[in-house]
Design an enzyme around this catalytic site. Structure first.
Site, short mmCIF file in Angstrom:
data_model
loop_
_atom_site.label_atom_id
_atom_site.label_comp_id
_atom_site.label_asym_id
_atom_site.label_seq_id
_atom_site.Cartn_x
_atom_site.Cartn_y
_atom_site.Cartn_z
N LYS A 165 -7.06 8.83 -50.03
CA LYS A 165 -8.43 8.41 -49.65
C LYS A 165 -8.90 9.35 -48.54
O LYS A 165 -8.15 9.35 -47.59
CB LYS A 165 -8.52 7.05 -49.43
CG LYS A 165 -9.94 6.39 -48.75
CD LYS A 165 -10.02 4.85 -48.45
CE LYS A 165 -11.54 4.65 -48.22
NZ LYS A 165 -11.37 3.10 -47.64
N CYS A 180 -7.29 -5.34 -44.45
CA CYS A 180 -7.37 -4.69 -43.26
C CYS A 180 -8.20 -5.62 -42.34
O CYS A 180 -8.72 -6.74 -42.64
CB CYS A 180 -8.12 -3.37 -43.13
SG CYS A 180 -7.82 -2.33 -41.85
N TYR A 217 -17.45 3.27 -56.74
CA TYR A 217 -18.70 2.56 -57.11
C TYR A 217 -19.45 2.91 -58.18
O TYR A 217 -20.53 2.20 -58.64
CB TYR A 217 -19.60 2.77 -55.76
CG TYR A 217 -18.79 2.24 -54.45
CD1 TYR A 217 -18.67 1.15 -53.89
CD2 TYR A 217 -18.22 3.39 -53.50
CE1 TYR A 217 -17.90 0.72 -52.90
CE2 TYR A 217 -17.44 3.13 -52.54
CZ TYR A 217 -17.33 1.80 -52.35
OH TYR A 217 -16.75 1.34 -51.01
N CYS A 223 -10.73 -4.51 -40.03
CA CYS A 223 -12.06 -3.93 -39.45
C CYS A 223 -13.23 -4.59 -39.76
O CYS A 223 -14.20 -4.73 -38.88
CB CYS A 223 -12.07 -2.39 -39.65
SG CYS A 223 -11.77 -1.91 -41.55
N ARG A 227 -19.33 1.39 -43.87
CA ARG A 227 -19.32 0.83 -42.78
C ARG A 227 -20.53 -0.01 -42.64
O ARG A 227 -20.62 -1.12 -42.07
CB ARG A 227 -18.89 1.59 -41.29
CG ARG A 227 -17.82 2.38 -41.56
CD ARG A 227 -17.39 3.04 -40.28
NE ARG A 227 -16.19 3.62 -40.59
CZ ARG A 227 -15.38 4.63 -39.91
NH1 ARG A 227 -16.24 5.27 -38.97
NH2 ARG A 227 -14.31 4.91 -40.33
N GLU A 232 3.83 10.28 -45.27
CA GLU A 232 3.09 8.95 -45.33
C GLU A 232 3.52 8.22 -46.64
O GLU A 232 3.83 7.18 -46.73
CB GLU A 232 1.80 9.03 -44.95
CG GLU A 232 1.41 9.23 -43.42
CD GLU A 232 1.54 7.85 -42.71
OE1 GLU A 232 2.04 7.10 -43.39
OE2 GLU A 232 1.13 7.91 -41.36
N LYS A 241 -4.59 8.07 -45.84
CA LYS A 241 -5.84 7.68 -45.75
C LYS A 241 -6.43 8.33 -44.20
O LYS A 241 -5.80 8.21 -43.40
CB LYS A 241 -6.13 6.19 -45.34
CG LYS A 241 -7.61 5.71 -45.12
CD LYS A 241 -7.60 4.19 -45.00
CE LYS A 241 -9.01 3.91 -44.71
NZ LYS A 241 -9.05 2.33 -44.29
#
Ligand SMILES: [Zn+2]
Length: 326
Positions: free
Chosen positions: A249, A120, A314, A122, A206, A234, A196
């Site tokens: 997600k 991606c 994580y 971003c 972020r 999707e 997503k």
């Protein structure tokens, strides 16, 4: 048979009885461990809202990858924080970019580790949106596809096993499949972020990936949290376009979507236990409001019980350590 002849409590009496009838077995095999790769050397910069998570330079990513491999975690997913951001996110397809370097070094150190690279823009764009912008400030779907193809080929050249497009561009899976195949990378798999959602649970990510949009939000390309049937559409498109694995997600607020996708499709299904889900547990655990380890294992088990075969989390190393003691 009814009560009092039938008593469900009989098989809950002891731990061994419970082990015998346990329906969901969480295993270290289920985990994909996300890592943030940044420029520099010996950098291990903590992410404030995600205790235990760091931005890591390539050398430190290799150290972390070895830890994951030693703990039995089969796979990593890499996110890159570039040296320089620009309007199109060109460092994403630079063969000398941080994720490309990290992938090569990880494969040298631990060739058995499966390396997934998130595709991606971003993290790579100056405006923080997931692709090329039109003059009106919207993400240009088809122009972004060209760049996704470039990035996917660059990740394949770096030796990754799986490319994971996460930008919710229409047609992204088919476009990447063709781009990979044209260059002979027919063995590189695609893990599609198929459903997503535009979620508030991404907040801490972020900070970790320095990818907050500089204006607006991502609701024009990520899904509306209120929609589940749309998730099925999707996922169908991604399956038709050649996805090898599909993803929902976030995980926690979307367990019903995971369960529906599981019922409808036969492909391996991943769920992303996202940064906000991790941060909530960390924060409550630090305050002593919850038993952190217990709630972590319960959450991961719940995601698997809902139907996920793989969990991007994580918590991977912490959960692996607990599983190893069982
Ligand atoms: Zn993105």
């Amino acid at each position: 048979m009814q009560f009092p002849e039938y008593r469900p409590r009989r098989v809950r009496r002891t731990e061994n009885l419970r082990r015998m009838v346990r329906e969901t077995q969480l295993a270290v095999d289920d985990f994909i461990y996300p890592l943030f790769v940044c420029p520099g050397k010996k950098v291990r910069k903590p992410v404030g809202s995600m205790p235990g998570v760091f931005q890591l330079s390539v050398d430190e990513v290799v150290t972390e990858a070895k830890k994951a491999a030693d703990a039995g975690v089969p796979a990593l997913i890499l996110f890159g924080i570039p040296t320089k951001k620009d309007a199109v996110g060109s460092e994403a397809w630079d063969d000398n970019g941080v994720v490309q370097k990290a992938c090569k070094e990880i494969k040298k150190a631990r060739p058995e580790l499966v390396v997934v690279i998130d595709a991606c823009f971003c993290e790579y764009t100056s405006h923080g949106h997931c692709g090329v912008l039109t003059e009106a400030g919207e993400v240009d779907n088809d122009a972004t596809l060209d760049n996704l193809g470039r990035a996917a080929r660059s990740y394949a050249r770096a030796g990754c096993d799986i490319v994971a497009p996460s930008g919710m561009m229409d047609g992204m899976v088919g476009f990447i499949r063709d781009s990979l195949d044209e260059e002979g990378f027919d063995q590189v798999a695609i893990l599609a972020y198929s459903a997503k959602y535009a979620s508030g649970y991404y907040g801490p990510f972020r900070e970790a990936a320095e990818s907050a949009p500089q204006f607006g939000d991502r609701k024009a390309y990520q899904m509306d949290p209120a929609n589940a049937m749309e998730a099925i559409r999707e996922v169908s498109l991604d399956v038709e376009e050649g996805a090898d694995m599909i993803m929902v997600k976030p995980a926690l607020a979307y367990l019903d979507v995971i369960a529906r996708v599981r019922e409808e499709f036969e492909l391996p299904l991943a769920a992303y236990n996202v940064s906000g889900e991790y941060a909530m547990l960390k924060a409550a655990g630090e305050r002593g409001w919850i038993d952190y380890d217990r709630v972590m294992m319960e959450t991961l088990t719940g995601i698997k019980r809902a139907g996920a075969d793989m969990i991007l989390t994580y918590h991977a190393l912490e959960a692996a350590a607990i599983l190893a003691k069982r």
